[in-house]
Enzyme design. Sequence first.
Site, PDB file in Angstrom:
ATOM      1  N   HIS A  23      -3.801  -7.789  -4.938  1.00 45.27           N
ATOM      2  CA  HIS A  23      -4.483  -7.150  -6.073  1.00 45.27           C
ATOM      3  C   HIS A  23      -3.501  -6.279  -6.861  1.00 45.27           C
ATOM      4  O   HIS A  23      -3.461  -6.333  -8.095  1.00 45.27           O
ATOM      5  CB  HIS A  23      -5.649  -6.296  -5.560  1.00 45.27           C
ATOM      6  CG  HIS A  23      -6.709  -7.087  -4.850  1.00 45.27           C
ATOM      7  ND1 HIS A  23      -7.991  -7.221  -5.345  1.00 45.27           N
ATOM      8  CD2 HIS A  23      -6.681  -7.791  -3.696  1.00 45.27           C
ATOM      9  CE1 HIS A  23      -8.708  -7.976  -4.519  1.00 45.27           C
ATOM     10  NE2 HIS A  23      -7.934  -8.330  -3.499  1.00 45.27           N
ATOM     11  N   ASP A 125      -9.887  -3.433 -11.059  1.00 47.63           N
ATOM     12  CA  ASP A 125     -10.317  -4.393 -10.053  1.00 47.63           C
ATOM     13  C   ASP A 125     -11.815  -4.179  -9.818  1.00 47.63           C
ATOM     14  O   ASP A 125     -12.274  -3.028  -9.777  1.00 47.63           O
ATOM     15  CB  ASP A 125      -9.537  -4.132  -8.754  1.00 47.63           C
ATOM     16  CG  ASP A 125      -9.620  -5.288  -7.786  1.00 47.63           C
ATOM     17  OD1 ASP A 125     -10.742  -5.554  -7.289  1.00 47.63           O
ATOM     18  OD2 ASP A 125      -8.592  -5.909  -7.509  1.00 47.63           O
ATOM     19  N   ALA A 336       9.780 -11.719   1.169  1.00 45.93           N
ATOM     20  CA  ALA A 336      10.515 -12.804   0.510  1.00 45.93           C
ATOM     21  C   ALA A 336      10.005 -13.000  -0.921  1.00 45.93           C
ATOM     22  O   ALA A 336       8.819 -12.811  -1.186  1.00 45.93           O
ATOM     23  CB  ALA A 336      10.344 -14.087   1.310  1.00 45.93           C
ATOM     24  N   HIS A 353      -2.196 -19.760   3.175  1.00 45.06           N
ATOM     25  CA  HIS A 353      -3.527 -19.231   3.481  1.00 45.06           C
ATOM     26  C   HIS A 353      -4.470 -19.377   2.292  1.00 45.06           C
ATOM     27  O   HIS A 353      -5.666 -19.166   2.407  1.00 45.06           O
ATOM     28  CB  HIS A 353      -3.406 -17.751   3.846  1.00 45.06           C
ATOM     29  CG  HIS A 353      -2.861 -16.907   2.724  1.00 45.06           C
ATOM     30  ND1 HIS A 353      -1.659 -17.185   2.104  1.00 45.06           N
ATOM     31  CD2 HIS A 353      -3.352 -15.813   2.094  1.00 45.06           C
ATOM     32  CE1 HIS A 353      -1.443 -16.294   1.150  1.00 45.06           C
ATOM     33  NE2 HIS A 353      -2.445 -15.457   1.114  1.00 45.06           N
ATOM     34  N   ASN A 357      -3.482 -15.434  -5.527  1.00 45.66           N
ATOM     35  CA  ASN A 357      -2.143 -15.243  -6.072  1.00 45.66           C
ATOM     36  C   ASN A 357      -1.233 -16.409  -5.688  1.00 45.66           C
ATOM     37  O   ASN A 357      -0.540 -16.989  -6.532  1.00 45.66           O
ATOM     38  CB  ASN A 357      -1.570 -13.952  -5.470  1.00 45.66           C
ATOM     39  CG  ASN A 357      -0.825 -13.124  -6.473  1.00 45.66           C
ATOM     40  OD1 ASN A 357      -1.052 -13.216  -7.667  1.00 45.66           O
ATOM     41  ND2 ASN A 357       0.080 -12.307  -5.995  1.00 45.66           N
ATOM     42  N   SER A 358      -1.222 -16.748  -4.393  1.00 48.04           N
ATOM     43  CA  SER A 358      -0.383 -17.846  -3.896  1.00 48.04           C
ATOM     44  C   SER A 358      -0.799 -19.179  -4.516  1.00 48.04           C
ATOM     45  O   SER A 358       0.046 -20.007  -4.865  1.00 48.04           O
ATOM     46  CB  SER A 358      -0.474 -17.936  -2.372  1.00 48.04           C
ATOM     47  OG  SER A 358       0.172 -16.829  -1.775  1.00 48.04           O
ATOM     48  N   GLU A 361       0.454 -19.297  -8.134  1.00 45.34           N
ATOM     49  CA  GLU A 361       1.911 -19.462  -8.172  1.00 45.34           C
ATOM     50  C   GLU A 361       2.296 -20.899  -7.823  1.00 45.34           C
ATOM     51  O   GLU A 361       3.134 -21.515  -8.477  1.00 45.34           O
ATOM     52  CB  GLU A 361       2.579 -18.474  -7.203  1.00 45.34           C
ATOM     53  CG  GLU A 361       2.493 -17.040  -7.686  1.00 45.34           C
ATOM     54  CD  GLU A 361       3.106 -16.014  -6.739  1.00 45.34           C
ATOM     55  OE1 GLU A 361       3.187 -14.842  -7.138  1.00 45.34           O
ATOM     56  OE2 GLU A 361       3.496 -16.374  -5.607  1.00 45.34           O
ATOM     57  N   ASP A 377     -11.809 -14.862   0.336  1.00 46.07           N
ATOM     58  CA  ASP A 377     -12.126 -15.950  -0.598  1.00 46.07           C
ATOM     59  C   ASP A 377     -11.304 -17.216  -0.317  1.00 46.07           C
ATOM     60  O   ASP A 377     -11.449 -18.226  -1.003  1.00 46.07           O
ATOM     61  CB  ASP A 377     -11.860 -15.493  -2.036  1.00 46.07           C
ATOM     62  CG  ASP A 377     -10.412 -15.034  -2.246  1.00 46.07           C
ATOM     63  OD1 ASP A 377      -9.744 -14.678  -1.251  1.00 46.07           O
ATOM     64  OD2 ASP A 377      -9.952 -15.011  -3.400  1.00 46.07           O
TER      65      ASP A 377
END
Length: 460
Positions: A23, A125, A336, A353, A357-358, A361, A377
């Site tokens: 977040h 948020d 990283a 996971h 965000n991941s 990206e 989520d």
Amino acid sequence: MADDQHSLESVVVFVVPFPAQGHLNQLLQFSCLISSYGIPVHFVGFKTHIHQAKSRNLQDLQKIHFHEFPTPHVDSPPPIIPNSTLKFPTHLQPSFEASKQLNEPFSNLLNEFSNKVKRIVVIHDPLMSSVVRDFSTIPNAESYAFNCSSVFTQFFSFWDAIGRPFTVESMPKYIPSLDGCFSFDIMNFMAYQHEFMHYRTGDLFNSCRLIEGTYVDLLNKLEMNANKNQWSIGPILPDLTICKKHSISRHKSLEWLDKQAPKSVLYVSFGSTTTMTDTQIQELAMGIENSKQKFLWVLRDADKGNVFDGETRKARLPEGYQERTEGIGIVVTDWAPQLEILGHTSIGGFMSHCGWNSCMESITMGVPILAWPMHSDQPWNATLISDILEVGIQVTEQAHQIELLSSSTIEKAVNILMVSKEGEELRSRAEKLGREVWKSRDEGGVSQLELNSFIAHISR
């Protein structure tokens, strides 16, 4: 132009993030984006969390005004090793509860600015709705919720909760269950924040209509969103050339990737809120090793409430693992640079996971996902990736509810993604979608148009 400049100077933006890495990161990136339009941006939080956000960000933050309030004394226990039914990071709850204490200092800040500017814009948020609630007492202030989860997740969780008020044509074949995704305490916390959401003027999504346009329109149909403006302005990512410029030295993982063949490496990372048991780490290690695929594995426990507070557990790999896998893979145990890793030509897949965000990206960098959702989520995001967008596969069905995934299950999934015909097709689709999503941020692109629309709206 002079008039334009004057109108911009009469608007000030306050950004209030929730104190968890995924977040903090998204809202700090968005702050940089808004400030690039010449609008003053004030980023508000406790000192520890602002320090965390800055320390993991490679952008130029000089234009952002930071308001760092003293961090209240809060327990910062090490991550709790998950049991089979709940992988949620319950050790972070004290930190989440403490965030409510920002209400008073934030209200004072708003009152201090309300006489100095024409308009105050609060971007927060949704989990900080109670903190910003007093904006509603200030005549020249308005607020927008910045959603750090996918629109797909938002829509289906609300639609399901209110009794599925209308039929949905683009239904996934399987909607994840809430079981085991959230703790009782965080559900209460979210319900409390939701009480203050009706004050907002609109919603912002770190997503793109090319990915989730269907669900943006469906979300709009829900009664709770009546008369609320919505903008899908993602992907909100830093410019990689700027990242490189601000990076003091290249991370060792990138130098290792330089020596690998194109699309040959599986990147493995489970974000900042996942802690695996020693047994699961052993199974994952063996599954990766037995697959014989090149890998870059970021192996860390979940963040503590205060990431600067002392030692974290060092996960134990199988005996002789790094010696046996030398030249095939590397294990990184520090922070990283994920976006740069995903943008590297050697990366051919991402075991993730599925934090939003991941996902964003990976989608934008055109990398297919091997989805292993854990909590929150993530199961919804994994369903979007695998069933709707078809740019990934799941390690196994309902992974978040399974006590232990075996090395053989992991090995099989890795080989499907990295060296099968199905994996090739996934990679091809992911690359095509990535190019389209990347272009959506160019002048005239769908996300850039939505961002321009939002900036024009708050600068009116």
